[in-house]
Write an enzyme that holds these catalytic residues in place. Structure first.
Site: not given
Ligand SMILES: Cc1cc2nc3c(=O)[nH]c(=O)nc-3n(C[C@H](O)[C@H](O)[C@H](O)COP(=O)(O)OP(=O)(O)OC[C@H]3O[C@@H](n4cnc5c(N)ncnc54)[C@H](O)[C@@H]3O)c2cc1C
Length: 464
Positions: A183-184, A42, A319-320, A115, A443, A40, A311
């Protein structure tokens, strides 16, 4: 077509963790993923690549600023940008391949393609339709645009975080629209590489929702590192022309109009749930006002047999948080009691120093009229931090005034993202600040600062 117990759409941290747990609990499981690789946002364009770039550029910063002080003389390393990007891509590859390995090990099928859900119990991928008792939507999120400005993003001059992780060259100037975590972090990466970075934030302070004292100190420390900030300013237009960008913004206090030019503009105004193409309208799935999929306490949507996590539903986009929901839902589907404690979800910013927080902020406690006490400890009083040029920052522990129960903790300092977890565990066990203060800490470690802040909630810190 095989009949599955569970089909998950999306292989991000929500989807892949859920799939592995489902398989471990005996459910026949498949994941549909449209990207070329698993993991994804992440693993491919989020947490992992951004941390690789932060690690590489922090190493450069150490070499440039601290090596000579320790008697390590010689020329600082020069930057081979292509190699830095190749290192980042290698890290991504190792991680995404790792998920493929875990899928094979746990007998999770990867159905490749995008999907959609024509009806409950069915997932369509290309010309094939797969059947499942339970369908889980874990389709994640996409970068949001600038509210009210609808900027045309070309991922070359005007980029989202995805484009910012693979720029053709290091820009001389960059404007970051949005002073939030993404951004940061990426602004820090480029500032360390010598880019002149200006962050424009709509609100009066960066990192909205953060403990105000921490946010203030954070902005001060980033300014010391060369980042510039324009707060209380709304961006109205961003345009690219001839390989450069122009940003128009207005200061909210007096509505004065301003313009900035930059080689690159990073739009980092947050993320929005990814729901397109899933067929949600046809299914009549209820949505929230903010465009997320509405779910109940057990992650069930308004349509029986269809669930959502990560998300794409309400809550912090982390992610967590997605992983924990994935595990909890797998357990629920397997007849167990899955549960996520939303009061104890840490948030981390992986800049230098790091910023980490869990539980309530002082502002929230004030707003609720809670009787609380504050224990603060500066990393200047921590021997290890002083030795490592990491004395900037502090730990702020918040505890109930009467019961001493820990209500929140906010850290700005070295390894804050790791340190915060001792408070997370303490909070899960309903610990008092005194419990933490009476726990022996090795320590010299940064974690002694956590204990000192806990001591400061009682009779006082020792090294303050
Ligand atoms: C630059 C950046 C840095 C980040 N850093 C952090 C961090 O340090 N720590 C942290 O906790 N979070 C971080 N995040 C946020 C984190 O990436 C997300 O919260 C996390 O990935 C959400 O997980 P998810 O499983 O909900 O979805 P996602 O990781 O967004 O995965 C969803 C997946 O579903 C797939 N998908 C979507 N629709 C379909 C479909 N119809 N059919 C098949 N596949 C599909 C997509 O291709 C994608 O691969 C960061 C995000 C960004 C953009």
């Amino acid at each position: 077509m095989a009949q599955y117990d569970v089909i998950i759409i999306g292989s991000g941290p929500g989807g892949y963790v859920c799939a592995i747990r489902c398989a471990q609990l005996g459910l026949k499981t498949a994941v549909v993923e449209g990207r070329e690789t698993l993991g994804g946002t992440c693993l491919n364009v989020g947490c992992i690549p951004s941390k690789a770039m932060l690690h590489a550029t922090h190493s450069l910063h150490e070499a440039e600023h601290n090596f000579a002080k320790m008697g390590l003389k010689g020329k600082s390393p020069s930057v081979d940008w292509k190699q830095m990007l190749a290192y980042k891509d290698d890290v991504i590859g190792q991680n995404t391949k790792g998920i493929e390995f875990l899928f094979k090990k746990n007998k999770v099928d990867w159905i490749k393609g995008w999907g959609s859900i024509p009806e409950a119990g069915k997932v369509k991928v290309g010309d094939d339709t797969h059947n499942a008792k339970h369908i889980i939507i874990a389709s994640g999120s996409d970068s949001a645009n600038v509210p009210g400005a609808e900027v045309e993003i070309d991922e070359k001059v005007i980029v989202t975080s995805t484009g910012a992780l693979e720029l053709a060259s290091i820009p001389k100037t960059m404007v970051v629209v949005g002073g939030g975590v993404i951004g940061l972090e990426l602004g820090s990466v480029y500032a360390r590489l010598g880019t002149d970075v200006t962050v424009i934030e709509y609100l009066d302070a960066i990192t909205p929702g953060q403990d105000a004292e921490v946010a203030k100190q954070f902005q001060r420390l980033l300014q010391k590192q060369g980042l510039k900030f324009i707060t209380g300013a709304g961006v109205s237009k961003v345009e690219a022309k001839g390989g450069k960008a122009t940003v128009n913004y207005a200061l909210r206090k007096n509505d004065s109009q301003h313009e900035l030019k930059a080689d690159t503009v990073l739009v980092a105004t947050g993320r929005k749930p990814h729901t397109e193409g899933l067929g949600l309208d046809g299914l009549g799935i209820k949505m929230t006002k903010r465009g997320q999929i509405a779910v109940d306490d057990g992650y069930a949507t308004s349509v029986e047999g269809i669930y959502a996590i990560g998300d794409v539903i309400e809550g912090p986009m982390l992610a967590h948080k997605a992983e924990d929901e994935g595990m909890a839902l797998a357990e629920i589907l397997a007849g167990q009691a899955g549960h996520v404690n939303y009061d104890v979800i840490p948030g981390v910013i992986y800049t230098h120093p790091e910023v980490a927080s869990v539980g309530m902020t002082e502002e929230q406690l004030k707003e609720e009229g809670r009787d609380y006490k504050v224990g603060k400890f500066s990393f200047m009083g921590n021997g290890r931090a002083k030795a490592n040029f990491a004395g900037d920052g502090f730990v702020k522990m918040l505890a109930d005034a009467k019961t001493d129960r820990i209500l929140g903790c906010h850290v700005i300092g070295p390894m804050a993202g790791d340190l915060i977890h001792e408070v997370c565990v303490a909070m899960e066990f309903g610990a008092a600040a005194e419990d933490l203060a009476r726990t022996c800490h090795a320590h010299p470690t940064y974690s002694e600062a956590m204990r000192e802040a806990a001591l400061a909630c009682g009779d006082g810190a020792i090294h303050a």
